[in-house]
Enzyme design. Structure first.
Site, PDB file in Angstrom:
ATOM      1  N   SER A  11      10.603 -26.905 -14.320  1.00  0.00           N
ATOM      2  CA  SER A  11      10.268 -26.331 -13.021  1.00  0.00           C
ATOM      3  C   SER A  11      11.203 -25.158 -12.740  1.00  0.00           C
ATOM      4  O   SER A  11      12.415 -25.340 -12.580  1.00  0.00           O
ATOM      5  CB  SER A  11      10.432 -27.378 -11.922  1.00  0.00           C
ATOM      6  OG  SER A  11      10.426 -26.717 -10.673  1.00  0.00           O
ATOM      7  N   HIS A  36       6.364 -24.983 -14.937  1.00  0.00           N
ATOM      8  CA  HIS A  36       5.899 -25.499 -13.651  1.00  0.00           C
ATOM      9  C   HIS A  36       6.377 -24.570 -12.539  1.00  0.00           C
ATOM     10  O   HIS A  36       7.573 -24.261 -12.441  1.00  0.00           O
ATOM     11  CB  HIS A  36       6.463 -26.911 -13.479  1.00  0.00           C
ATOM     12  CG  HIS A  36       5.986 -27.631 -12.269  1.00  0.00           C
ATOM     13  ND1 HIS A  36       4.766 -28.280 -12.216  1.00  0.00           N
ATOM     14  CD2 HIS A  36       6.566 -27.829 -11.061  1.00  0.00           C
ATOM     15  CE1 HIS A  36       4.632 -28.844 -11.029  1.00  0.00           C
ATOM     16  NE2 HIS A  36       5.704 -28.584 -10.305  1.00  0.00           N
ATOM     17  N   ASP A  38       6.517 -23.946  -8.502  1.00  0.00           N
ATOM     18  CA  ASP A  38       6.415 -24.640  -7.223  1.00  0.00           C
ATOM     19  C   ASP A  38       6.197 -23.653  -6.084  1.00  0.00           C
ATOM     20  O   ASP A  38       7.135 -22.991  -5.638  1.00  0.00           O
ATOM     21  CB  ASP A  38       7.695 -25.443  -6.968  1.00  0.00           C
ATOM     22  CG  ASP A  38       7.767 -26.683  -7.843  1.00  0.00           C
ATOM     23  OD1 ASP A  38       6.794 -27.451  -7.837  1.00  0.00           O
ATOM     24  OD2 ASP A  38       8.782 -26.860  -8.538  1.00  0.00           O
ATOM     25  N   MET A  40       5.578 -23.084  -2.267  1.00  0.00           N
ATOM     26  CA  MET A  40       5.762 -23.792  -0.990  1.00  0.00           C
ATOM     27  C   MET A  40       5.578 -22.803   0.156  1.00  0.00           C
ATOM     28  O   MET A  40       6.041 -21.666   0.072  1.00  0.00           O
ATOM     29  CB  MET A  40       7.170 -24.387  -0.921  1.00  0.00           C
ATOM     30  CG  MET A  40       7.499 -25.312  -2.078  1.00  0.00           C
ATOM     31  SD  MET A  40       9.108 -26.082  -1.854  1.00  0.00           S
ATOM     32  CE  MET A  40       9.309 -26.901  -3.443  1.00  0.00           C
ATOM     33  N   HIS A  69       1.825 -25.495  -8.994  1.00  0.00           N
ATOM     34  CA  HIS A  69       1.792 -26.627  -8.061  1.00  0.00           C
ATOM     35  C   HIS A  69       1.806 -26.066  -6.644  1.00  0.00           C
ATOM     36  O   HIS A  69       2.838 -25.597  -6.166  1.00  0.00           O
ATOM     37  CB  HIS A  69       3.031 -27.507  -8.347  1.00  0.00           C
ATOM     38  CG  HIS A  69       3.176 -28.676  -7.434  1.00  0.00           C
ATOM     39  ND1 HIS A  69       4.353 -29.410  -7.361  1.00  0.00           N
ATOM     40  CD2 HIS A  69       2.311 -29.271  -6.571  1.00  0.00           C
ATOM     41  CE1 HIS A  69       4.197 -30.394  -6.484  1.00  0.00           C
ATOM     42  NE2 HIS A  69       2.978 -30.329  -5.985  1.00  0.00           N
ATOM     43  N   MET A  71       2.015 -26.378  -2.968  1.00  0.00           N
ATOM     44  CA  MET A  71       2.390 -27.225  -1.830  1.00  0.00           C
ATOM     45  C   MET A  71       2.160 -26.396  -0.579  1.00  0.00           C
ATOM     46  O   MET A  71       3.101 -25.943   0.090  1.00  0.00           O
ATOM     47  CB  MET A  71       3.864 -27.668  -1.968  1.00  0.00           C
ATOM     48  CG  MET A  71       4.043 -28.720  -3.040  1.00  0.00           C
ATOM     49  SD  MET A  71       5.744 -28.834  -3.615  1.00  0.00           S
ATOM     50  CE  MET A  71       5.743 -27.538  -4.854  1.00  0.00           C
ATOM     51  N   MET A 140       3.654 -37.432  -7.373  1.00  0.00           N
ATOM     52  CA  MET A 140       4.989 -37.002  -6.942  1.00  0.00           C
ATOM     53  C   MET A 140       5.928 -38.209  -6.961  1.00  0.00           C
ATOM     54  O   MET A 140       5.593 -39.280  -6.450  1.00  0.00           O
ATOM     55  CB  MET A 140       4.946 -36.424  -5.519  1.00  0.00           C
ATOM     56  CG  MET A 140       4.241 -35.085  -5.383  1.00  0.00           C
ATOM     57  SD  MET A 140       4.852 -33.784  -6.471  1.00  0.00           S
ATOM     58  CE  MET A 140       6.558 -33.621  -5.935  1.00  0.00           C
ATOM     59  N   ASP A 178       6.614 -35.611 -11.117  1.00  0.00           N
ATOM     60  CA  ASP A 178       7.402 -34.476 -10.628  1.00  0.00           C
ATOM     61  C   ASP A 178       8.399 -34.959  -9.580  1.00  0.00           C
ATOM     62  O   ASP A 178       8.000 -35.490  -8.544  1.00  0.00           O
ATOM     63  CB  ASP A 178       6.421 -33.460 -10.010  1.00  0.00           C
ATOM     64  CG  ASP A 178       7.095 -32.190  -9.528  1.00  0.00           C
ATOM     65  OD1 ASP A 178       8.307 -32.022  -9.735  1.00  0.00           O
ATOM     66  OD2 ASP A 178       6.370 -31.354  -8.945  1.00  0.00           O
TER      67      ASP A 178
HETATM   68  C1  DX5 Z   1       9.516 -30.684  -5.503  1.00  0.00           C
HETATM   69  C2  DX5 Z   1       8.948 -29.843  -6.605  1.00  0.00           C
HETATM   70  C3  DX5 Z   1       9.518 -30.146  -7.943  1.00  0.00           C
HETATM   71  C4  DX5 Z   1      10.976 -29.882  -8.090  1.00  0.00           C
HETATM   72  C5  DX5 Z   1      11.545 -30.807  -9.116  1.00  0.00           C
HETATM   73  O1  DX5 Z   1       8.866 -30.403  -4.321  1.00  0.00           O
HETATM   74  O2  DX5 Z   1       7.540 -30.039  -6.682  1.00  0.00           O
HETATM   75  O3  DX5 Z   1       8.771 -29.533  -8.981  1.00  0.00           O
HETATM   76  O4  DX5 Z   1      11.268 -28.560  -8.461  1.00  0.00           O
HETATM   77  O5  DX5 Z   1      12.916 -30.671  -9.148  1.00  0.00           O
HETATM   78  P1  DX5 Z   1      13.876 -31.748  -9.791  1.00  0.00           P
HETATM   79  O6  DX5 Z   1      13.447 -31.952 -11.214  1.00  0.00           O
HETATM   80  O7  DX5 Z   1      15.213 -31.145  -9.646  1.00  0.00           O
HETATM   81  O8  DX5 Z   1      13.721 -33.036  -9.001  1.00  0.00           O
HETATM   82 ZN    ZN Z   2       6.368 -29.344  -8.449  1.00  0.00          ZN
END
Ligand code: DX5
Ligand code: ZN
Length: 224
Positions: A11, A36, A38, A40, A69, A71, A140, A178
């Site tokens: 990620s 990956h 993320d 947000m 991903h 969010m 998750m 994840d």
């Molecule tokens: C959380 C994200 C993850 C995050 C994982 O909201 O979707 O992808 O980056 O990070 P680690 O591996 O540090 O828990």
């Molecule tokens: Zn993620």
């Protein structure tokens, strides 16, 4: 169904953004199967990251497929932008998409693999009606929003349920996890039936290639 191949998905949220291209290239050389990303929006989750322009930039610096991903609320409004930016997989949240069936259908119509994600508090049974529409189910294992959180043990049971559901359905979607994935937790989630493992902190803090290798080895020890 036969087990799907193990995939490690670093990620990039945990990467050093001042040298993002270099770190992604290290992850690629280290055997990352997916990158990956993320996304947000500060609404669905209390944190804000980046949008399609960063995905487009990443697409130029790596050949590794981008696992996006989302969010974000109302993901149906932006899936086209992420498809155009070069996503290989677009995952939307069950909790964020009122017309989940329609949005997943649209993602596939764009020629992109469709994923659906479940927060820790959302039961696996809620996505049974759309199973035929997905290429990936993301369970998750932390509450989304931040990297570096602790793995929630109660989510292991959901991975087992997802795996059993896939067996019963005869479908071939991937089961991705994840959040809080590290050498100490990855074995158990692999054993529970996950095949695709997102890891931020456990990949980018320290020696990237070596970290990916350690995660992969830890899955192999435990898998049935
Ligand atoms: C959380 C994200 C993850 C995050 C994982 O909201 O979707 O992808 O980056 O990070 P680690 O591996 O540090 O828990
Ligand atoms: Zn993620």
């Amino acid at each position: 169904m036969k087990s799907l191949p193990i995939r490690i998905a670093p990620s990039m949220l945990a990467a050093d953004f001042s040298k993002l291209a270099q770190q992604i290239s290290e992850a690629e050389k280290g055997g990352a199967d997916l990158i990956h990303c993320d996304v947000m929006d500060g609404l669905f989750v209390p944190n804000l990251t980046f949008g399609p322009e960063i995905i487009r930039t990443l697409r130029k610096v790596t050949d590794v497929p981008l696992d996006v991903h989302l969010m974000i609320v109302k993901p149906e409004l932006s899936i086209q932008a992420y498809a155009d930016a070069g996503a290989a997989i677009i995952t939307i949240h069950q909790e964020a998409s009122v017309h989940l069936h329609r949005t997943l259908t649209e993602i596939r119509r764009m020629g992109i693999q469709a994923g659906v994600s479940l927060n820790p508090s959302t039961p696996v049974s809620t996505i049974e009606p759309v199973l035929e529409k997905i290429d990936l189910l993301l369970i998750m294992t932390v509450n989304p929003g931040f990297g570096g959180q602790q793995f929630i043990e109660a989510c292991l049971r959901k991975v087992e349920e997802a795996h059993a559901l896939r067996e019963r359905s005869g479908l071939g979607f991937s089961i991705e996890v994840d959040g809080g994935i590290e050498p100490a937790t990855i074995g158990r989630v692999a054993r529970a039936g996950a095949d695709t493992f997102v890891a931020g902190t456990a990949v980018f803090h320290g020696a990237i290639a070596k970290n990916i290798q350690s995660l992969r080895e830890a899955t192999q020890k435990e898998r049935f």
